[in-house]
Design a protein around this motif. Structure first.
Motif, short mmCIF file in Angstrom:
data_model
loop_
_atom_site.label_atom_id
_atom_site.label_comp_id
_atom_site.label_asym_id
_atom_site.label_seq_id
_atom_site.Cartn_x
_atom_site.Cartn_y
_atom_site.Cartn_z
N ALA A 53 0.82 -1.21 0.00
CA ALA A 53 0.00 0.00 0.00
C ALA A 53 0.86 1.26 0.00
CB ALA A 53 -0.93 0.00 1.21
N ALA A 54 2.10 1.14 0.52
CA ALA A 54 3.02 2.28 0.54
C ALA A 54 3.72 2.48 -0.80
CB ALA A 54 4.05 2.10 1.64
N GLY A 55 3.49 1.56 -1.75
CA GLY A 55 4.02 1.74 -3.09
C GLY A 55 5.34 1.09 -3.39
N PHE A 56 5.82 0.20 -2.52
CA PHE A 56 7.10 -0.44 -2.76
C PHE A 56 6.95 -1.69 -3.61
CE2 PHE A 56 7.99 2.21 0.88
CZ PHE A 56 9.27 2.68 0.62
N VAL A 57 7.95 -1.95 -4.45
CA VAL A 57 7.92 -3.09 -5.37
C VAL A 57 8.88 -4.18 -4.92
CG1 VAL A 57 8.29 -3.84 -7.75
CG2 VAL A 57 7.29 -1.57 -7.30
N ASP A 58 10.14 -3.82 -4.70
CA ASP A 58 11.16 -4.78 -4.28
C ASP A 58 11.95 -4.16 -3.13
OD1 ASP A 58 12.89 -6.96 -4.20
OD2 ASP A 58 14.19 -6.17 -5.78
N PRO A 59 11.30 -4.02 -1.97
CA PRO A 59 11.92 -3.25 -0.89
C PRO A 59 12.85 -4.05 0.01
CG PRO A 59 9.71 -3.88 -0.25
CD PRO A 59 9.92 -4.41 -1.65
N LEU A 60 13.80 -3.33 0.58
CA LEU A 60 14.58 -3.81 1.70
C LEU A 60 14.15 -3.02 2.92
CD1 LEU A 60 18.14 -3.89 0.08
CD2 LEU A 60 16.69 -5.85 0.58
N LEU A 61 13.99 -3.69 4.05
CA LEU A 61 13.64 -3.01 5.28
C LEU A 61 14.91 -2.55 5.99
CD1 LEU A 61 10.79 -5.26 6.74
CD2 LEU A 61 10.58 -3.09 5.50
N VAL A 62 14.85 -1.37 6.56
CA VAL A 62 15.97 -0.80 7.31
C VAL A 62 15.42 -0.36 8.67
CG1 VAL A 62 17.81 0.92 7.35
CG2 VAL A 62 16.98 0.03 5.16
N ALA A 63 16.10 -0.71 9.75
CA ALA A 63 15.60 -0.38 11.09
C ALA A 63 16.66 0.40 11.86
CB ALA A 63 15.25 -1.66 11.85
N ALA A 64 16.19 1.26 12.75
CA ALA A 64 17.09 2.04 13.60
C ALA A 64 16.42 2.27 14.95
CB ALA A 64 17.43 3.38 12.95
N GLU A 166 13.88 0.76 -2.07
CA GLU A 166 13.94 -0.17 -3.18
C GLU A 166 15.37 -0.70 -3.31
OE1 GLU A 166 11.49 -1.37 -4.56
OE2 GLU A 166 9.85 0.09 -4.51
N ARG A 167 15.49 -1.95 -3.58
CA ARG A 167 16.79 -2.63 -3.52
C ARG A 167 17.89 -1.88 -4.28
NH1 ARG A 167 17.45 -7.86 -2.00
NH2 ARG A 167 15.19 -8.10 -2.13
N GLU A 168 17.56 -1.37 -5.47
CA GLU A 168 18.59 -0.73 -6.29
C GLU A 168 18.96 0.67 -5.79
OE1 GLU A 168 14.66 0.48 -8.16
OE2 GLU A 168 15.56 -1.32 -7.24
N ARG A 169 18.20 1.20 -4.81
CA ARG A 169 18.47 2.54 -4.29
C ARG A 169 19.20 2.52 -2.96
NH1 ARG A 169 18.51 5.63 -8.51
NH2 ARG A 169 16.50 5.82 -9.61
N LEU A 170 19.52 1.35 -2.43
CA LEU A 170 20.22 1.26 -1.15
C LEU A 170 21.58 1.94 -1.24
CD1 LEU A 170 20.16 -0.04 1.74
CD2 LEU A 170 21.44 -1.94 0.73
N LEU A 171 21.87 2.84 -0.29
CA LEU A 171 23.17 3.51 -0.26
C LEU A 171 24.14 2.66 0.53
CD1 LEU A 171 22.25 7.27 0.37
CD2 LEU A 171 22.63 6.09 -1.81
N THR A 172 25.19 2.20 -0.12
CA THR A 172 26.17 1.34 0.53
C THR A 172 27.57 1.94 0.57
OG1 THR A 172 26.69 0.21 -1.55
CG2 THR A 172 24.90 -0.70 -0.21
#
Length: 364
Positions: A53-64, A166-172
């Protein structure tokens, strides 16, 4: 046998009724943070978030998760509870941004010896305000009343935030290379780090918190110190989605020297010009009051820079304009060079650095 009535939880100092009343009182605050993917209703055993519903297609979850630290002591001592919830959200949400993630939902933990509903409501109201600034939903939390664990009047806070990218947008850090430029976004003040030193200075120097600051006769010193941490989500998220940002460093404990290297790849170092921005009056006051050496300032406080943005040389002007139009104060503060991973800060006061040896210890 005795005629005394049986023990109750209230006899031990815990009021279930007060806790339930607080949940009812803060429910409208939580509902005001609704966003796609969350209905922000309180009262269940857990919160639910719908990534689709939030519009994500291939997301990675990040927690803090994080807290506010000893800034809370000043809030308690001077009855300044309206901003600490924003601090709590900011410390988590800004950390998620560094991974390229959009903050989605937030949960808080509020603990005290005895629940004071008026104080608790002000704190949670500020958490809800922080969530609105960060664009995330307040979907739950915990209020703990623990007599004997805390001193009378004290409370503590912890925050937990989950975001997605989205997986391809993860800053590494792999996108960063020599020749990239460092932009600094102005902080709103001390933010939420270094307050143990602030409080030590206040005690040793006899600061009158309820008087105008020495450097600003129009504002009380306590108001300068309690200014909430700036939340950078609204200004940075569109640029992250557009792929215009290569890296981010949230300047918290450890300052510029120890946070910037955390986002650099091996073989790259950051060189920062400390003369590229004017030191804020508050930071200059703290440094003068404590005769704090420049390298200590750069490791303890944010020195006026709350977030460092790494961009390609060709994108500097466009990104700076976009951030300025979004309400940020932007400085071009340095560059990325080839070399041993670390950060060097140069200025008229001297040169100081953190190098690969520190980074290795942090990652151990």
């Amino acid at each position: 046998m005795t005629d005394k009535a049986g023990y109750t939880y209230a006899d031990a100092g815990v009021s279930i009724a007060a806790g339930n009343a607080l949940v009812r009182a803060i429910a409208p605050l939580a509902r005001a943070t609704r966003r796609p993917g969350a209905d922000a209703e309180l009262g269940g055993f857990g919160g639910v978030f719908d990534l689709k519903a939030a519009g994500f297609v291939d997301p990675l979850l990040v927690a803090a998760n994080d807290g506010v630290g000893t800034k809370l002591k000043l809030a308690i001592e001077h009855d300044r509870h309206e901003g600490v919830g924003i601090d709590l959200v900011a410390m988590c949400a800004n950390d998620l941004l560094v991974q390229g993630a959009e903050p989605l939902f937030f949960l808080d933990y509020y603990a005290s010896a005895k629940l004071e509903p008026g104080v608790a409501w002000r704190v949670v109201a500020s958490i809800a305000e922080g969530c609105k600034q960060a664009g995330c939903a307040l979907i739950g939390g915990e209020t703990a009343e623990m007599p004997g664990m805390y001193a009378e009047g004290d409370y503590d806070l912890a925050g937990f935030c989950v975001g997605a990218v989205e997986r391809e947008r993860l800053l590494t850090g792999e996108r960063i290379a020599a020749g990239d430029v460092l932009l600094g976004l102005a902080s709103s003040g001390v933010h939420s780090n270094g307050f143990s030193l602030v409080r030590r200075l206040a005690a040793d120097r006899g600061w009158r918190m309820d008087r105008p600051a020495l450097f600003d006769q129009d504002r009380l010193l306590i108001d300068w110190l309690m200014e909430p941490t700036r939340i950078y989500v609204r200004s940075l998220l569109p640029l992250l989605r557009a792929g215009r940002i290569k890296g981010l460093a949230h300047i918290t404990g450890g300052g510029l020297l120890e946070n910037v290297p955390r986002v650099l790849p091996a073989g790259c170092r950051a060189v920062i010009d400390a003369d590229a921005w004017e030191q804020s009056r508050l930071m200059a006051f703290l440094q003068a009051q404590g005769a704090i050496e420049p390298d200590e300032m750069a490791r303890t406080f944010n020195c006026g820079i709350g977030m460092v943005v790494v961009v390609g040389a060709d994108d500097v002007d466009a990104v700076a304009v976009a951030l300025t139009e979004a309400g940020e104060t932007v400085f071009r503060i340095g560059r990325v060079e080839a070399g041993e991973r670390g950060c060097e800060v140069r200025g008229s006061a001297g040169t100081w650095s953190a190098r690969e040896d520190w980074v290795a210890r942090f990652n151990a």
